[in-house]
Design a protein around this motif. Structure first.
Motif, mmCIF file in Angstrom:
data_model
loop_
_atom_site.group_PDB
_atom_site.id
_atom_site.type_symbol
_atom_site.label_atom_id
_atom_site.label_comp_id
_atom_site.label_asym_id
_atom_site.label_seq_id
_atom_site.Cartn_x
_atom_site.Cartn_y
_atom_site.Cartn_z
ATOM 1 N N PHE A 1 1.784 4.250 -1.668
ATOM 2 C CA PHE A 1 0.940 5.443 -1.764
ATOM 3 C C PHE A 1 -0.015 5.252 -2.938
ATOM 4 C CE2 PHE A 1 5.234 5.905 -3.429
ATOM 5 C CZ PHE A 1 4.978 5.917 -4.786
ATOM 6 N N VAL A 2 -0.946 6.170 -3.092
ATOM 7 C CA VAL A 2 -1.856 6.112 -4.238
ATOM 8 C C VAL A 2 -1.313 7.044 -5.314
ATOM 9 C CG1 VAL A 2 -4.227 6.447 -5.039
ATOM 10 C CG2 VAL A 2 -3.793 5.775 -2.664
ATOM 11 N N LEU A 3 -1.017 6.474 -6.462
ATOM 12 C CA LEU A 3 -0.486 7.275 -7.560
ATOM 13 C C LEU A 3 -1.652 7.888 -8.333
ATOM 14 C CD1 LEU A 3 2.070 8.144 -9.057
ATOM 15 C CD2 LEU A 3 1.921 6.060 -10.400
ATOM 16 N N LEU A 4 -1.773 9.217 -8.241
ATOM 17 C CA LEU A 4 -2.905 9.879 -8.880
ATOM 18 C C LEU A 4 -2.616 10.210 -10.337
ATOM 19 C CD1 LEU A 4 -3.973 12.451 -6.120
ATOM 20 C CD2 LEU A 4 -5.138 10.337 -6.720
ATOM 21 N N LEU A 5 -1.407 10.667 -10.569
ATOM 22 C CA LEU A 5 -1.049 11.102 -11.917
ATOM 23 C C LEU A 5 0.413 10.775 -12.165
ATOM 24 C CD1 LEU A 5 -2.419 14.761 -12.219
ATOM 25 C CD2 LEU A 5 -3.129 12.821 -13.608
ATOM 26 N N ARG A 6 0.718 10.508 -13.422
ATOM 27 C CA ARG A 6 2.105 10.234 -13.795
ATOM 28 C C ARG A 6 2.356 10.905 -15.125
ATOM 29 N NH1 ARG A 6 4.781 4.170 -14.342
ATOM 30 N NH2 ARG A 6 6.878 4.957 -14.736
ATOM 31 N N GLU A 7 3.308 11.823 -15.150
ATOM 32 C CA GLU A 7 3.545 12.575 -16.388
ATOM 33 C C GLU A 7 5.026 12.546 -16.754
ATOM 34 O OE1 GLU A 7 0.049 15.986 -16.154
ATOM 35 O OE2 GLU A 7 1.954 16.340 -15.159
ATOM 36 N N GLN A 8 5.302 12.423 -18.042
ATOM 37 C CA GLN A 8 6.685 12.421 -18.521
ATOM 38 C C GLN A 8 7.135 13.849 -18.782
ATOM 39 O OE1 GLN A 8 8.336 9.503 -19.132
ATOM 40 N NE2 GLN A 8 6.600 8.113 -18.830
ATOM 41 N N THR A 9 8.366 14.151 -18.400
ATOM 42 C CA THR A 9 8.973 15.393 -18.858
ATOM 43 C C THR A 9 10.236 14.978 -19.609
ATOM 44 O OG1 THR A 9 10.515 15.793 -17.068
ATOM 45 C CG2 THR A 9 8.234 16.443 -16.673
ATOM 46 N N PRO A 10 10.902 15.888 -20.315
ATOM 47 C CA PRO A 10 12.113 15.500 -21.049
ATOM 48 C C PRO A 10 13.194 14.910 -20.134
ATOM 49 C CG PRO A 10 11.368 17.659 -21.741
ATOM 50 C CD PRO A 10 10.512 17.267 -20.587
ATOM 51 N N PHE A 11 13.207 15.280 -18.833
ATOM 52 C CA PHE A 11 14.304 14.842 -17.961
ATOM 53 C C PHE A 11 13.891 13.715 -17.020
ATOM 54 C CE2 PHE A 11 14.002 19.442 -18.445
ATOM 55 C CZ PHE A 11 15.044 19.647 -19.346
ATOM 56 N N ASP A 12 12.683 13.793 -16.529
ATOM 57 C CA ASP A 12 12.264 12.800 -15.535
ATOM 58 C C ASP A 12 10.743 12.698 -15.541
ATOM 59 O OD1 ASP A 12 11.768 15.297 -14.399
ATOM 60 O OD2 ASP A 12 13.584 15.217 -13.196
ATOM 61 N N GLU A 13 10.193 12.177 -14.467
ATOM 62 C CA GLU A 13 8.734 12.055 -14.396
ATOM 63 C C GLU A 13 8.201 12.839 -13.217
ATOM 64 O OE1 GLU A 13 7.160 8.113 -14.395
ATOM 65 O OE2 GLU A 13 8.401 7.488 -16.094
ATOM 66 N N ILE A 14 7.008 13.353 -13.373
ATOM 67 C CA ILE A 14 6.329 14.011 -12.260
ATOM 68 C C ILE A 14 5.173 13.114 -11.828
ATOM 69 C CG2 ILE A 14 5.024 16.054 -11.535
ATOM 70 C CD1 ILE A 14 7.908 16.716 -12.213
ATOM 71 N N TRP A 15 5.179 12.788 -10.546
ATOM 72 C CA TRP A 15 4.092 11.979 -10.012
ATOM 73 C C TRP A 15 3.308 12.830 -9.018
ATOM 74 C CZ3 TRP A 15 6.273 6.491 -8.390
ATOM 75 C CH2 TRP A 15 6.862 5.889 -9.528
ATOM 76 N N VAL A 16 2.019 12.641 -9.012
ATOM 77 C CA VAL A 16 1.221 13.224 -7.940
ATOM 78 C C VAL A 16 0.662 12.063 -7.136
ATOM 79 C CG1 VAL A 16 -0.776 14.633 -7.342
ATOM 80 C CG2 VAL A 16 0.663 15.271 -9.273
ATOM 81 N N VAL A 17 0.958 12.079 -5.828
ATOM 82 C CA VAL A 17 0.563 10.943 -5.002
ATOM 83 C C VAL A 17 -0.294 11.396 -3.836
ATOM 84 C CG1 VAL A 17 2.646 9.671 -5.600
ATOM 85 C CG2 VAL A 17 2.606 11.040 -3.503
ATOM 86 N N ARG A 18 -1.029 10.444 -3.321
ATOM 87 C CA ARG A 18 -1.910 10.682 -2.195
ATOM 88 C C ARG A 18 -1.565 9.651 -1.125
ATOM 89 N NH1 ARG A 18 -8.321 10.252 -3.321
ATOM 90 N NH2 ARG A 18 -8.817 9.712 -1.195
ATOM 91 N N GLY A 19 -1.754 9.997 0.125
ATOM 92 C CA GLY A 19 -1.445 9.067 1.211
ATOM 93 C C GLY A 19 0.054 8.968 1.458
ATOM 94 N N TRP A 20 0.758 10.070 1.168
ATOM 95 C CA TRP A 20 2.225 10.071 1.309
ATOM 96 C C TRP A 20 2.667 10.141 2.759
ATOM 97 C CZ3 TRP A 20 6.413 9.054 -1.370
ATOM 98 C CH2 TRP A 20 7.651 9.542 -0.908
ATOM 99 N N GLN A 21 3.726 9.370 3.083
ATOM 100 C CA GLN A 21 4.393 9.497 4.380
ATOM 101 C C GLN A 21 5.894 9.454 4.136
ATOM 102 O OE1 GLN A 21 2.874 6.403 6.938
ATOM 103 N NE2 GLN A 21 0.790 7.190 6.711
ATOM 104 N N ALA A 22 6.628 10.194 4.967
ATOM 105 C CA ALA A 22 8.070 10.341 4.730
ATOM 106 C C ALA A 22 8.822 9.012 4.547
ATOM 107 C CB ALA A 22 8.691 11.175 5.844
#
Lengths: 297, 146
Positions: free
Chosen positions: A238-259
């Motif tokens: 997929f295309v990784l648009l954003l990657r952010e750290q949180t205290p517990f894990d990471e939040i990714w925003v992706v494009r072109g996602w398929q199950a």
């Protein structure tokens, strides 16, 4: 066939604003939502499409006619509601309809009468005395009664109350179901577009960030909660648009996602904890954040 | 039927039962609108809310009432026709077919599974355990049953 097509359309206004290499493709019969924050260049793009401003370079075709060379042919079949429409305030509603109708070959006075009834408009009232909502309905009425092949609507419901917005959209959709009209509608009222549009184009700072069928846009963009992700990722499906750290894990925003892409995480030694669906508004906001962070602004 | 003094009649296209049937349609959901519309009609047919022979609203009418793209309604109706739950008659419109009880039952079960799936998914997203869900489920059924 395409109702609107631009190739590498570029327009500059001073040092601060530029539309750069815009390639729009609007299919015939589509209801195309043109999204973007204030100042993105939506109105300028529309004015270029209708020959009201001249581009610095690039090509424009509207309903198969070259713009600006044959713009009059395109305009003869186009209904346009500008951001700030002008009508003479001393005309009555009925006079405004007859006046406007005189400019359009196929203007349908019978249909205009039906719309007056549907909207409950006061036919003998002077425009100066109409409310903002009634003016909004009148503008929609005038362009629909032209029975155009293409409707270009610049923020048509901006500043209208919810009841009027509903009436205006209902009339628009009713008109669309009578034939194969193409609608190009610019708005920042995202929820409204989400209901009616089958295509979306996102403009930000003079650049087309994305242009997709509505369902692909919404299906493809997801927020993922990922843990144990390696800091260096190889190729992602997929295309990784954003990657952010949180205290517990990471939040990714992706494009072109398929199950089936969930499998990729095991191979990468990471754990996918959650896939969050985004609606059009959230997807739009994330896409803007991503495009701004990569363009270094 | 008589109307009181405060009751006004409005044109049918603006205030029909069809709009009420589709009040749960959610444009923000990732499930495409045409799928949501088709599913809602399948359920209405399976539960008998829409009897065999009932005419579906015209594309024009439904698109205007629930404010969606007419192409979306066309797509929903096409899917229902392919699934064999409605039939279109040339020039007359689209009508609910007379389905066997077994077919209606399987449609109802399909919807029940969908509802439960959604509930379980939401619970796990929130970190609610299956045991907690199970006991809440039993308690709710008991409450409704009494």
């Amino acid at each position: 066939m395409l109702a609107i097509e631009t190739n590498d359309l570029t327009y500059r206004a001073g040092k601060d604003f530029e539309l750069r290499e815009l390639c729009l493709k609007v299919r015939e019969g589509a209801i195309y939502g043109f999204l973007g924050p204030n100042g993105a260049g939506k109105t300028t793009t529309i004015r270029l499409l209708l020959g009201l401003q001249r581009a610095n370079s690039g090509r424009i075709s509207v309903l198969g006619h070259d713009v600006p060379r044959h713009v009059h042919r395109a305009l003869a079949e186009t209904g346009y509601v500008p951001e700030r429409p002008h009508l003479y305030p001393y005309l009555t509603v009925g006079e405004a309809i007859r006046y406007h109708g005189a400019f359009w070959k196929g203007f349908d006075h019978g249909y205009a009468g039906e719309l007056i009834e549907m909207f409950g408009m006061p036919e003998h009232q002077r425009l100066a005395r109409l409310s903002k909502g009634e003016m909004g309905k009148l503008h929609m009425l005038l362009v629909l009664a032209q029975r155009p092949k293409l409707l270009v609507l610049d923020e048509p419901t901006d500043g209208l109350d919810p009841v009027v917005r509903r009436d205006v959209l209902t009339a628009l959709l009713d008109f669309c179901s009578q034939g194969s009209t193409t609608v190009f509608i610019s708005s920042h009222l995202v929820h409204e577009l989400e209901r009616i549009c089958d295509w979306v184009g996102v403009l930000d700072r003079g650049r087309l960030v994305t242009e997709l069928p509505m369902h692909s846009f919404k299906q493809g963009i997801k927020r993922l909660r990922v843990s144990r992700a390696p800091s260096l990722l190889g190729d992602t499906p997929f295309v990784l648009l954003l990657r952010e750290q949180t205290p517990f894990d990471e939040i990714w925003v992706v494009r072109g996602w398929q199950a089936p892409m969930t499998q990729w995480f095991e191979g990468a030694g990471a754990e996918l904890k959650e896939v969050v669906d985004l609606d059009l508004e959230e997807g739009f906001v994330e896409m803007l954040r991503a495009s701004r962070s990569t363009s270094g602004l | 039927m008589t109307f009181g003094p405060d009751c006004i009649s409005v044109p049918i296209h603006q205030n029909s039962w069809r709009g009420i049937l589709f009040r749960q349609i959610d444009p923000r959901s990732p499930i495409p609108l045409y799928v949501q519309i088709a599913n809602r009609l399948r359920v209405a047919i399976a539960t008998g809310e829409m009897a065999p022979g009932t005419a579906l609203p015209s594309v024009r009418n439904l698109a205007a009432v629930i404010r969606v793209n007419p192409a979306t309604v066309v797509q929903a109706y096409r899917e229902l026709e392919q699934a064999g739950v409605v039939e279109s008659r040339q020039g007359a419109g689209t009508f609910v077919r007379d389905l066997a009880e077994s077919r209606r039952e399987s449609e109802r079960k399909r919807e029940a599974r969908r509802l439960v799936q959604r509930m379980v998914q939401e619970a796990s997203g929130l970190g609610v355990t299956h045991e907690d869900l199970e006991s809440a489920w039993q308690a709710e059924l008991t409450k409704r049953g009494s």
